[in-house]
Design an enzyme around this catalytic site. Sequence first.
Site, PDB file in Angstrom:
ATOM      1  N   HIS A   1       0.791  -1.230   0.000  1.00 38.67           N
ATOM      2  CA  HIS A   1       0.000   0.000   0.000  1.00 38.67           C
ATOM      3  C   HIS A   1       0.828   1.287   0.000  1.00 38.67           C
ATOM      4  CE1 HIS A   1      -4.426   1.117   1.190  1.00 38.67           C
ATOM      5  NE2 HIS A   1      -4.030   1.701   0.071  1.00 38.67           N
TER       6      HIS A   1
ATOM      7  N   ASP B   1      -9.845  -0.141   4.283  1.00 40.52           N
ATOM      8  CA  ASP B   1      -8.659  -0.792   4.835  1.00 40.52           C
ATOM      9  C   ASP B   1      -8.908  -1.169   6.291  1.00 40.52           C
ATOM     10  OD1 ASP B   1      -5.949  -1.353   5.587  1.00 40.52           O
ATOM     11  OD2 ASP B   1      -5.202   0.189   4.230  1.00 40.52           O
TER      12      ASP B   1
ATOM     13  N   HIS C   1       4.244   1.217   4.099  1.00 43.33           N
ATOM     14  CA  HIS C   1       2.838   0.986   3.699  1.00 43.33           C
ATOM     15  C   HIS C   1       1.861   1.386   4.808  1.00 43.33           C
ATOM     16  CE1 HIS C   1       1.956  -3.385   5.293  1.00 43.33           C
ATOM     17  NE2 HIS C   1       2.683  -2.709   6.145  1.00 43.33           N
TER      18      HIS C   1
ATOM     19  N   GLU D   1      -2.069  -5.116  -1.813  1.00 46.80           N
ATOM     20  CA  GLU D   1      -1.699  -6.007  -0.697  1.00 46.80           C
ATOM     21  C   GLU D   1      -1.999  -7.490  -0.901  1.00 46.80           C
ATOM     22  OE1 GLU D   1       0.215  -5.330   1.975  1.00 46.80           O
ATOM     23  OE2 GLU D   1       0.265  -3.118   1.983  1.00 46.80           O
TER      24      GLU D   1
ATOM     25  N   ASP E   1      -3.166   3.549   7.916  1.00 45.78           N
ATOM     26  CA  ASP E   1      -1.989   3.931   7.117  1.00 45.78           C
ATOM     27  C   ASP E   1      -1.692   5.422   7.255  1.00 45.78           C
ATOM     28  OD1 ASP E   1      -1.772   1.279   6.467  1.00 45.78           O
ATOM     29  OD2 ASP E   1      -2.669   1.462   4.486  1.00 45.78           O
TER      30      ASP E   1
ATOM     31  N   HIS F   1      -6.561  -0.926   8.226  1.00 44.17           N
ATOM     32  CA  HIS F   1      -5.593  -0.014   8.848  1.00 44.17           C
ATOM     33  C   HIS F   1      -5.865   1.424   8.416  1.00 44.17           C
ATOM     34  CE1 HIS F   1      -3.709  -4.011   8.227  1.00 44.17           C
ATOM     35  NE2 HIS F   1      -3.351  -3.844   9.488  1.00 44.17           N
TER      36      HIS F   1
ATOM     37  N   ASP G   1      -7.546  -1.704   0.035  1.00 41.69           N
ATOM     38  CA  ASP G   1      -6.594  -2.671   0.592  1.00 41.69           C
ATOM     39  C   ASP G   1      -7.393  -3.941   0.884  1.00 41.69           C
ATOM     40  OD1 ASP G   1      -5.009  -4.170   2.407  1.00 41.69           O
ATOM     41  OD2 ASP G   1      -4.071  -2.355   3.202  1.00 41.69           O
TER      42      ASP G   1
ATOM     43  N   ASP H   1      -6.988  -6.241   2.801  1.00 41.21           N
ATOM     44  CA  ASP H   1      -7.134  -6.650   4.203  1.00 41.21           C
ATOM     45  C   ASP H   1      -8.314  -5.961   4.887  1.00 41.21           C
ATOM     46  OD1 ASP H   1      -6.180  -4.180   5.293  1.00 41.21           O
ATOM     47  OD2 ASP H   1      -4.116  -4.904   5.327  1.00 41.21           O
TER      48      ASP H   1
END
Length: 306
Positions: free
Chosen positions: A99, A122, A139, A272, A126, A124, A227, A229
């Site tokens: 990412h 995401d 990332h 990712e 980031d 996350h 992303d 994830d």
Amino acid sequence: MDINLLTVPIMYGCDRNGAQYGPKKLREKNVVKTIENQNHKVYDFGSLFIPEISESEKYADHDHIKYLKSITNINNNLAHLVYNSLNSENFPFIIGGDHALGLGSISGASKYFENLAVIWVDAHGDINTEETSPSGNSHGMPLAAALGVGNPLLTNVYFDGPKVKPENVYIIGARDLDEGEIKLAKDLDLNLYTMDKINKIGLDAVMNEVINSIKSTNIDGVHLSFDIDALDKSLVPGTGTPVEGGFSLEETKKILKDLLSTNFVKSMDFVELNPLLDENDTTADLCIDLINWTFKYLNNFLLKNA
Ligand SMILES: NC(=[NH2+])NCCC[C@H](N)C(=O)O
Ligand SMILES: [Mn+2]
Ligand SMILES: [Mn+2]
């Protein structure tokens, strides 16, 4: 719609071997045909050049941000491709890779649009910096850098200064935020839809809120950074930092459908996938399913009303 396929085979941002093979795997799974079958023309620009750097040199540029100069260069190059693609009125679709490339995509889009918004789907945020990052992996930093926060080499990618305003940033699906990220999101008052919040008010309400919020401003372009994830850990073995409590496949498809059929998404990252961690290609196959779905709804609104 004319699609410019840009692939960025990097793993320097996640420091985990395998993410660089995402584009190759998805090409083998006929990603180009998948997009074409949804009635788009695909210009495959191939993969960005990624310099080879040995493990032992990862801290050569900075003592906490791994591979800093290469990450900067790659993002500069990507930004220019994304800008040119938008300038030609094409849709840049960027496949990673990790990412860290989000910074380059946003930078290119930011140069093209007057008032860009970014939707970051995401697990996350980031939004780490060299000070807050627990890992030194870039990332985990691209969105902070795009907001103008962090190391100057990153915040000045492509052109100096911030690429997106805090009130134009929407994070959807976060459930693994570091302490410094929670603080920054609060300080900047980002539109943060954590999984907790989504579970509380419901995904329908969240999507309505995001879409209405964007429509009520003079935002002229949206970059969607996706992303994989964001999906629940159980669904994506082939990604480097999976997190429990994520979206189901149906929920993910709803998010993509709602955003893409609204017709304001003008560029998109898809990042990712790590084929080396995958189990029997289940994650790669899921990626193809989601990409097929994405391009089914991209500009659907316009087509329907043509
Ligand atoms: N794009 C991603 N998968 N990012 C994961 C980031 C994980 C963690 N927050 C870090 O900064 O290292
Ligand atoms: Mn991410
Ligand atoms: Mn993530």
